[in-house]
Each structure stands twice: as structure tokens, then as C-alpha cells.
Enzyme design. Structure first.
Site, PDB file in Angstrom:
ATOM      1  N   ALA A 173       0.868  -1.178   0.000  1.00 34.44           N
ATOM      2  CA  ALA A 173       0.000   0.000   0.000  1.00 34.44           C
ATOM      3  C   ALA A 173       0.904   1.227   0.000  1.00 34.44           C
ATOM      4  O   ALA A 173       2.074   1.156   0.409  1.00 34.44           O
ATOM      5  CB  ALA A 173      -0.905  -0.027   1.224  1.00 34.44           C
ATOM      6  N   GLY A 229       0.752  -4.966   0.963  1.00 33.19           N
ATOM      7  CA  GLY A 229      -0.409  -5.042   0.082  1.00 33.19           C
ATOM      8  C   GLY A 229      -0.102  -5.688  -1.266  1.00 33.19           C
ATOM      9  O   GLY A 229      -1.002  -6.224  -1.918  1.00 33.19           O
ATOM     10  N   GLU A 277      -0.419  -9.254  -0.608  1.00 26.00           N
ATOM     11  CA  GLU A 277      -1.853  -9.499  -0.361  1.00 26.00           C
ATOM     12  C   GLU A 277      -2.651  -9.478  -1.661  1.00 26.00           C
ATOM     13  O   GLU A 277      -3.569 -10.289  -1.854  1.00 26.00           O
ATOM     14  CB  GLU A 277      -2.385  -8.460   0.627  1.00 26.00           C
ATOM     15  CG  GLU A 277      -1.793  -8.656   2.022  1.00 26.00           C
ATOM     16  CD  GLU A 277      -2.080  -7.487   2.954  1.00 26.00           C
ATOM     17  OE1 GLU A 277      -1.751  -6.335   2.586  1.00 26.00           O
ATOM     18  OE2 GLU A 277      -2.631  -7.719   4.036  1.00 26.00           O
ATOM     19  N   GLU A 297       4.653  -4.965   7.337  1.00 24.12           N
ATOM     20  CA  GLU A 297       3.886  -3.884   7.970  1.00 24.12           C
ATOM     21  C   GLU A 297       4.315  -3.623   9.409  1.00 24.12           C
ATOM     22  O   GLU A 297       4.233  -2.496   9.900  1.00 24.12           O
ATOM     23  CB  GLU A 297       2.386  -4.205   7.928  1.00 24.12           C
ATOM     24  CG  GLU A 297       1.748  -4.112   6.539  1.00 24.12           C
ATOM     25  CD  GLU A 297       1.802  -5.401   5.746  1.00 24.12           C
ATOM     26  OE1 GLU A 297       2.594  -6.316   6.103  1.00 24.12           O
ATOM     27  OE2 GLU A 297       1.056  -5.497   4.754  1.00 24.12           O
TER      28      GLU A 297
HETATM   29  N1  CAA Z   1       4.621   3.272  -0.653  1.00 26.23           N
HETATM   30  C1  CAA Z   1       5.026   4.412  -1.217  1.00 26.23           C
HETATM   31  N2  CAA Z   1       6.195   4.549  -1.854  1.00 26.23           N
HETATM   32  C2  CAA Z   1       6.991   3.477  -1.929  1.00 26.23           C
HETATM   33  C3  CAA Z   1       6.644   2.244  -1.364  1.00 26.23           C
HETATM   34  C4  CAA Z   1       5.379   2.146  -0.708  1.00 26.23           C
HETATM   35  N3  CAA Z   1       4.934   1.013  -0.177  1.00 26.23           N
HETATM   36  N4  CAA Z   1       7.646   1.365  -1.581  1.00 26.23           N
HETATM   37  C5  CAA Z   1       8.592   2.025  -2.264  1.00 26.23           C
HETATM   38  N5  CAA Z   1       8.208   3.309  -2.478  1.00 26.23           N
HETATM   39  C6  CAA Z   1       8.945   4.371  -3.162  1.00 26.23           C
HETATM   40  C7  CAA Z   1      10.086   4.883  -2.311  1.00 26.23           C
HETATM   41  O1  CAA Z   1       9.602   5.822  -1.390  1.00 26.23           O
HETATM   42  C8  CAA Z   1      10.986   5.480  -3.368  1.00 26.23           C
HETATM   43  O2  CAA Z   1      10.455   6.736  -3.748  1.00 26.23           O
HETATM   44  P1  CAA Z   1      11.418   8.052  -3.756  1.00 26.23           P
HETATM   45  O3  CAA Z   1      12.376   7.741  -4.880  1.00 26.23           O
HETATM   46  O4  CAA Z   1      10.452   9.141  -4.065  1.00 26.23           O
HETATM   47  O5  CAA Z   1      12.068   8.093  -2.430  1.00 26.23           O
HETATM   48  C9  CAA Z   1      10.801   4.544  -4.555  1.00 26.23           C
HETATM   49  O6  CAA Z   1       9.561   3.846  -4.330  1.00 26.23           O
HETATM   50  C10 CAA Z   1      11.897   3.497  -4.682  1.00 26.23           C
HETATM   51  O7  CAA Z   1      11.992   2.806  -3.439  1.00 26.23           O
HETATM   52  P2  CAA Z   1      13.384   2.649  -2.619  1.00 26.23           P
HETATM   53  O8  CAA Z   1      14.282   3.794  -2.926  1.00 26.23           O
HETATM   54  O9  CAA Z   1      13.034   2.403  -1.197  1.00 26.23           O
HETATM   55  O10 CAA Z   1      13.955   1.324  -3.336  1.00 26.23           O
HETATM   56  P3  CAA Z   1      14.965   0.258  -2.681  1.00 26.23           P
HETATM   57  O11 CAA Z   1      15.380  -0.607  -3.804  1.00 26.23           O
HETATM   58  O12 CAA Z   1      15.998   0.941  -1.868  1.00 26.23           O
HETATM   59  O13 CAA Z   1      14.045  -0.597  -1.662  1.00 26.23           O
HETATM   60  C11 CAA Z   1      12.061  -1.805  -0.967  1.00 26.23           C
HETATM   61  C12 CAA Z   1      12.989  -1.383  -2.139  1.00 26.23           C
HETATM   62  C13 CAA Z   1      12.797  -2.761  -0.045  1.00 26.23           C
HETATM   63  C14 CAA Z   1      10.864  -2.508  -1.588  1.00 26.23           C
HETATM   64  C15 CAA Z   1      11.618  -0.547  -0.193  1.00 26.23           C
HETATM   65  O14 CAA Z   1      11.139   0.411  -1.112  1.00 26.23           O
HETATM   66  C16 CAA Z   1      10.559  -0.812   0.834  1.00 26.23           C
HETATM   67  O15 CAA Z   1      10.835  -1.333   1.890  1.00 26.23           O
HETATM   68  N6  CAA Z   1       9.280  -0.400   0.524  1.00 26.23           N
HETATM   69  C17 CAA Z   1       8.197  -0.481   1.467  1.00 26.23           C
HETATM   70  C18 CAA Z   1       7.720  -1.907   1.667  1.00 26.23           C
HETATM   71  C19 CAA Z   1       6.601  -1.946   2.693  1.00 26.23           C
HETATM   72  O16 CAA Z   1       6.779  -1.625   3.846  1.00 26.23           O
HETATM   73  N7  CAA Z   1       5.392  -2.380   2.252  1.00 26.23           N
HETATM   74  C20 CAA Z   1       4.248  -2.474   3.122  1.00 26.23           C
HETATM   75  C21 CAA Z   1       3.428  -1.237   3.044  1.00 26.23           C
HETATM   76  S1  CAA Z   1       2.126  -1.218   4.239  1.00 26.23           S
HETATM   77  C22 CAA Z   1       0.841  -2.099   3.552  1.00 26.23           C
HETATM   78  O17 CAA Z   1       0.974  -2.641   2.469  1.00 26.23           O
HETATM   79  C23 CAA Z   1      -0.423  -2.155   4.346  1.00 26.23           C
HETATM   80  C24 CAA Z   1      -1.352  -3.226   3.930  1.00 26.23           C
HETATM   81  O18 CAA Z   1      -1.263  -4.353   4.401  1.00 26.23           O
HETATM   82  C25 CAA Z   1      -2.423  -2.985   2.984  1.00 26.23           C
END
Ligand code: CAA
Length: 258
Positions: free
Chosen positions: A66, A109, A112, A132
Site C-alpha cells: 500500500a 499489500g 496481499e 507492515e
Molecule cells: N509506498 C510508497 N512509496 C513506496 C513504497 C510504498 N509502499 N515502496 C517504495 N516506495 C517508493 C520509495 O519511497 C521510493 O520513492 P522516492 O524515490 O520518491 O524516495 C521509490 O519507491 C523506490 O523505493 P526505494 O528507494 O526504497 O527502493 P529500494 O530498492 O531501496 O528498496 C524496498 C525497495 C525494499 C521494496 C523498499 O522500497 C521498501 O521497503 N518499501 C516499502 C515496503 C513496505 O513496507 N510495504 C508495506 C506497506 S504497508 C501495507 O501494504 C499495508 C497493507 O497491508 C495494505
């Protein structure tokens, strides 16, 4: 076809392909993307020319979850009033088979969403996880429920409580994904499977999906009863006569209902 802002759509014969397309945010699933996805799925579900749907993402990410930027300021009351994430379950109301082709990250998400599809195929560098907990929340689109049903309690608890990632090989071994393919040929391989499914008689395909999904909702005796009723009912179709006649005469069936 219709133009969407956050997804790409195309068809190949009787197979529809939906590509999540917010590469700059690793396909983070914000509300406009989920609306586009649900709209496109509904259009293809109603399209007589389509028999199976493939949902895929990019090379680096299927979807990284998400959208954290969208979620960060939300309050309990915002979420409660809008039933935030509730509309995502539209994916599970689609009657035609949906195949997820996962390359790269399928996190939160994203994992999911893949689990709302009917079959998950992974590229060999795919990564699955429910991180999460690292954000001070828990999965909100079925992660605690569907992952438990897919891989069992202990593995799910480990994923959900630690936020650790699982690679494609582990995910296949655990039963989350059906098969792993080299990343570069994943989509081609999934399209072959989708084409096969889309070539069968549609009533039997829809009932097969409905019956398997029933197993998650009801006790065994009810599920078996439901299955048998559907099985009986398929003998009212021309395609049951055709399929069994074609087998006996060693020829390819010509389905009436696709
Ligand atoms: N939401 C919004 N933006 C996201 C994102 C997310 N879930 N995941 C990645 N991005 C964005 C980053 O913010 C970044 O944007 P900027 O360039 O503007 O900073 C861009 O995508 C590239 O990401 P990274 O620079 O972080 O890339 P990386 O290769 O260093 O890392 C990753 C990759 C490990 C996937 C890392 O991006 C990450 O940990 N993302 C979040 C994963 C996460 O926590 N997901 C769960 C979300 S909560 C949820 O989903 C709730 C639910 O159950 C419904």
C-alpha cells in the site's frame, strides 16, 4: 481500449493482461491504482472475448505495498469512515481466473494482492513479505488470513511478526506460489497457462474456481456438497456432452460456451 492512469491493459487472444504501472513508486498501491485495477478487472470479467486475466507488475516490483505516503497522515476516523482498503476485495469478486505474475518485490499489500489472485507464479528473483510490523501496523488486506491459509501458522507468524522477506524458492517450497520461472520468461510462461485455461469451456472454469474458493469458507461436508451440486449441474451443458464425445472420438472438443 480504455486508458487508465496507473495500469496498462492489453489482450492477447482470450487472455487479458493488466500491468501495474507506477514504476517510480515500485507500484505502491494507492487508491487511484486500486480503482483502475478493479475497474479493468470488472470490464474483462464481463467481456465475452476474455477467458483468463493475468495481473503483473514491473521487473523490480510487482508491488511494494500500500502507498505509505498516502497512508501516513490517515487517522482512525478517516479509515473507518471510508472503510480504507475495503474496496480492494473487489479483486476477489471477479469470477474468471486471475493469474499473478510476480517479478521483484511483492510486499505488504503487494503480497496481499497476489494472494487475492487465483494462482501466483514467480520470477526467480521475486521477493515476498508482510513487513507492515516495521511501520507500526499490521497487514490490512488479508495478509494474516490468506498467508496463513497458504503457508500455515508458523511460517506466517514469522513473516508477519519479523517482517522478513521470503525469496521465490522459499515461497514455492511453502506453497505460496505454484511455480518459479526465470524472471525474463515469467510473463511468457504465465501467458501460456492463461491461454490454456481460457481455451476451456467457461462454465466449467468458473465453477472450478468457485468450488476451490468455497473450501476456504465452509466446513468440508458443505464444500463437498457444493462441489457435487456444481458437478451434477455441468451435465446440463452441451460442453459436457461435447468434451466427453471428443475424448471418445479422439478429436479436439469444440466448446459452445467460452
Ligand atoms: N509506498 C510508497 N512509496 C513506496 C513504497 C510504498 N509502499 N515502496 C517504495 N516506495 C517508493 C520509495 O519511497 C521510493 O520513492 P522516492 O524515490 O520518491 O524516495 C521509490 O519507491 C523506490 O523505493 P526505494 O528507494 O526504497 O527502493 P529500494 O530498492 O531501496 O528498496 C524496498 C525497495 C525494499 C521494496 C523498499 O522500497 C521498501 O521497503 N518499501 C516499502 C515496503 C513496505 O513496507 N510495504 C508495506 C506497506 S504497508 C501495507 O501494504 C499495508 C497493507 O497491508 C495494505
Amino acid at each position: 481500449g480504455h486508458q487508465y492512469a496507473n495500469i496498462l491493459t492489453e489482450t492477447k487472444g482470450r487472455v487479458a493482461i493488466i500491468t501495474l504501472n507506477r514504476p517510480d513508486a515500485l507500484n505502491a498501491l494507492n487508491s487511484p491504482l486500486m480503482k483502475d485495477l478493479n475497474d479493468a478487472l470488472r470490464v474483462y470479467d464481463a467481456d465475452e472475448g476474455i477467458g483468463a486475466i493475468v495481473v503483473t507488475g514491473g521487473e523490480k516490483a510487482f508491488a511494494a505495498g500500500a502507498d505509505i505516503k498516502e497512508m501516513q497522515p490517515l487517522t482512525f476516523v478517516d479509515n473507518y469512515k471510508k472503510n480504507f482498503i475495503g474496496d480492494w476485495t473487489g479483486v476477489t469478486t471477479i469470477r474468471k481466473p486471475i493469474l499473478a505474475a510476480v517479478n521483484g518485490f511483492a510486499l505488504g499489500g503487494g503480497c496481499e494482492l497476489a494472494m487475492m489472485c487465483d494462482i501466483i507464479y514467480a520470477g526467480d528473483r521475486a521477493v515476498f513479505g508482510q513487513p507492515e510490523i516495521k511501520l507500526g501496523v499490521i497487514p490490512g488486506a488479508g495478509g494474516t488470513q490468506r498467508l496463513t491459509k497458504a503457508i500455515g501458522k508458523s511460517k506466517t507468524m514469522e513473516q508477519v511478526l519479523t517482517g522478513k522477506f521470503m525469496n521465490a524458492e522459499e515461497a514455492e517450497k511453502a506453497g505460496l506460489v505454484a511455480r518459479v520461472f526465470p524472471a525474463a520468461s515469467l510473463l511468457e510462461e504465465v501467458l501460456k497457462v492463461a491461454k490454456t485455461i481460457a481455451s476451456y469451456s467457461l462454465p466449467s472454469v468458473l465453477m472450478a474456481k468457485e468450488a476451490v474458493n468455497k473450501s476456504f469458507e465452509v466446513p468440508l461436508s458443505e464444500g463437498l456438497h457444493f462441489e457435487r451440486r456444481l458437478f451434477h449441474s455441468l451435465f446440463a451443458t452441451e460442453d459436457q456432452k461435447e468434451g466427453m464425445d471428443a475424448f471418445q472420438n479422439k478429436r479436439k472438443p469444440q466448446w459452445k460456451h467460452q
